[in-house]
Design an enzyme around this catalytic site. Sequence first.
Site, PDB file in Angstrom:
ATOM      1  N   LYS A   4      20.701  12.496   3.327  1.00  0.00           N
ATOM      2  CA  LYS A   4      21.631  11.546   2.714  1.00  0.00           C
ATOM      3  C   LYS A   4      21.137  11.067   1.358  1.00  0.00           C
ATOM      4  O   LYS A   4      21.925  10.883   0.431  1.00  0.00           O
ATOM      5  CB  LYS A   4      21.868  10.336   3.631  1.00  0.00           C
ATOM      6  CG  LYS A   4      22.736  10.666   4.836  1.00  0.00           C
ATOM      7  CD  LYS A   4      23.243   9.396   5.505  1.00  0.00           C
ATOM      8  CE  LYS A   4      24.122   9.743   6.706  1.00  0.00           C
ATOM      9  NZ  LYS A   4      24.525   8.549   7.461  1.00  0.00           N
ATOM     10  N   LYS A  27      36.574  14.184  10.974  1.00  0.00           N
ATOM     11  CA  LYS A  27      37.180  13.245  10.031  1.00  0.00           C
ATOM     12  C   LYS A  27      36.916  13.671   8.598  1.00  0.00           C
ATOM     13  O   LYS A  27      37.624  13.268   7.687  1.00  0.00           O
ATOM     14  CB  LYS A  27      36.670  11.827  10.269  1.00  0.00           C
ATOM     15  CG  LYS A  27      35.169  11.669  10.103  1.00  0.00           C
ATOM     16  CD  LYS A  27      34.751  10.222  10.265  1.00  0.00           C
ATOM     17  CE  LYS A  27      33.244  10.053  10.246  1.00  0.00           C
ATOM     18  NZ  LYS A  27      32.590  10.403  11.515  1.00  0.00           N
ATOM     19  N   LYS A  85      35.133  22.821  13.440  1.00  0.00           N
ATOM     20  CA  LYS A  85      35.270  21.700  14.364  1.00  0.00           C
ATOM     21  C   LYS A  85      36.233  20.661  13.782  1.00  0.00           C
ATOM     22  O   LYS A  85      36.230  20.400  12.582  1.00  0.00           O
ATOM     23  CB  LYS A  85      33.847  21.149  14.522  1.00  0.00           C
ATOM     24  CG  LYS A  85      33.630  19.849  15.176  1.00  0.00           C
ATOM     25  CD  LYS A  85      32.127  19.565  15.223  1.00  0.00           C
ATOM     26  CE  LYS A  85      31.757  18.311  14.433  1.00  0.00           C
ATOM     27  NZ  LYS A  85      31.949  17.048  15.124  1.00  0.00           N
TER      28      LYS A  85
HETATM   29  P1  ADP Z   1      33.057  13.650  12.967  1.00  0.00           P
HETATM   30  O1  ADP Z   1      32.512  15.005  13.276  1.00  0.00           O
HETATM   31  O2  ADP Z   1      34.508  13.608  12.803  1.00  0.00           O
HETATM   32  O3  ADP Z   1      32.273  12.974  11.853  1.00  0.00           O
HETATM   33  P2  ADP Z   1      31.525  11.959  14.691  1.00  0.00           P
HETATM   34  O4  ADP Z   1      30.284  12.652  14.307  1.00  0.00           O
HETATM   35  O5  ADP Z   1      31.734  10.553  14.253  1.00  0.00           O
HETATM   36  O6  ADP Z   1      32.791  12.823  14.275  1.00  0.00           O
HETATM   37  O7  ADP Z   1      31.715  12.081  16.266  1.00  0.00           O
HETATM   38  C1  ADP Z   1      31.322  11.161  17.228  1.00  0.00           C
HETATM   39  C2  ADP Z   1      31.273  11.893  18.559  1.00  0.00           C
HETATM   40  O8  ADP Z   1      32.561  12.488  18.844  1.00  0.00           O
HETATM   41  C3  ADP Z   1      30.306  13.078  18.568  1.00  0.00           C
HETATM   42  O9  ADP Z   1      29.042  12.681  19.017  1.00  0.00           O
HETATM   43  C4  ADP Z   1      30.923  14.061  19.541  1.00  0.00           C
HETATM   44  O10 ADP Z   1      30.509  13.748  20.849  1.00  0.00           O
HETATM   45  C5  ADP Z   1      32.405  13.772  19.446  1.00  0.00           C
HETATM   46  N1  ADP Z   1      33.105  14.784  18.621  1.00  0.00           N
HETATM   47  C6  ADP Z   1      33.327  14.724  17.282  1.00  0.00           C
HETATM   48  N2  ADP Z   1      34.042  15.774  16.873  1.00  0.00           N
HETATM   49  C7  ADP Z   1      34.291  16.530  17.973  1.00  0.00           C
HETATM   50  C8  ADP Z   1      35.008  17.761  18.206  1.00  0.00           C
HETATM   51  N3  ADP Z   1      35.619  18.396  17.218  1.00  0.00           N
HETATM   52  N4  ADP Z   1      35.064  18.238  19.469  1.00  0.00           N
HETATM   53  C9  ADP Z   1      34.465  17.579  20.486  1.00  0.00           C
HETATM   54  N5  ADP Z   1      33.781  16.430  20.340  1.00  0.00           N
HETATM   55  C10 ADP Z   1      33.684  15.901  19.105  1.00  0.00           C
HETATM   56 NA    NA Z   2      29.684  13.780  12.197  1.00  0.00          NA
END
Ligand code: ADP
Ligand code: NA
Length: 330
Positions: A114, A200, A197
């Site tokens: 970061k 956000k 995947k």
């Molecule tokens: P992003 O990838 O959107 O930044 P986060 O890292 O904030 O999402 O995700 C928080 C939790 O949500 C992760 O620890 C995981 O368990 C779950 N998660 C996020 N994206 C996915 C996905 N595409 N499929 C399944 N679980 C997910």
């Molecule tokens: Na993430």
Amino acid sequence: MTKPIIFSGMQPSSSSLHLGNYIGALTQWVALQDEFDAYYCVVDLHALTVPQDPAELRERTRTTAAQYIAAGIDPAKSTLFVQSHVAAHPELAWILNTITGFGEAGRMTQFKDKSQKQGADQASVGLFTYPVLMASDILLYQTNVVPVGEDQRQHLELTRDLAGRFNHRFGETFTVPEPYILKATAKIYDLQNPTAKMSKSADTDAGLIRVLDEPKVTAKKIMRAVTDTDNAIRFDRDEKPGVSNLLTIFSALSGTPIETLESDYAGRGYGDLKKGVAEVVTSTLEPIRARTNELLADPAELDRLLAAAADRAAEHANTTLRTVYDRVGL
Ligand code: ADP
Ligand code: NA
């Protein structure tokens, strides 16, 4: 019998959770609240380690809390609270800062990534000590287990090291927490780019299903999901990523095994499958969206729930903090 304590923090990092968060994390946290004494913390102090718009941060913190309640985190069972409401978090973090090595903190790979992205001169000292605040979050509640993904594993190791070090220098004070590996669940992919995947931070919005989107918007996104041209409804991650993703979502939300879905839809078109998926997704998310909006429309009630949870958390946290102050000579 007292239940083991679980602690999990969630960033108020976007205004709506997405379907991946719901399937991959939130449904499990809801399930864990029966087995554990759960502390679920919206970590707004952590969010400040990168630049934030104040009004937006305040709104996202409330919306995040409301969505978790709406999705089934029961404020009567779990302590769902906002980090900045419990002053013991930064207070203990200060003490832990004084026993954390500069080099030790500098080895955290998330800080290295970061700070490199932000530029060494832009990155804040707060970003540097972020893992110490996280250790404080966890240790204040005498947490037994912490659900962690790969990206937080090193931070939990630091937490364990700090707990052990403090106990060794000043006498038994902290429970040394263990990692809790979440059940492997289906990974959800972007509807427009089904080898990436769902996230956000996706480039476009069209492949992202948001918990707080209108059902009409969600259904439209699903009807426009990328599939392929061979028109067979069959699970095959490599050859048919789009169709496989739709089957995964359908199965995760309905509880119907993928093989059963394949035979139910044998000989039918992608349009039928998409309608089925849209139906199960919107009927799952619609009550959550409605309840979230209800909670946000009644700020006094949401504030009351969060304040009651913060009081409960503070009581436990302050007991630990008083012992710590005493042990170090304050
Ligand atoms: P992003 O990838 O959107 O930044 P986060 O890292 O904030 O999402 O995700 C928080 C939790 O949500 C992760 O620890 C995981 O368990 C779950 N998660 C996020 N994206 C996915 C996905 N595409 N499929 C399944 N679980 C997910
Ligand atoms: Na993430």
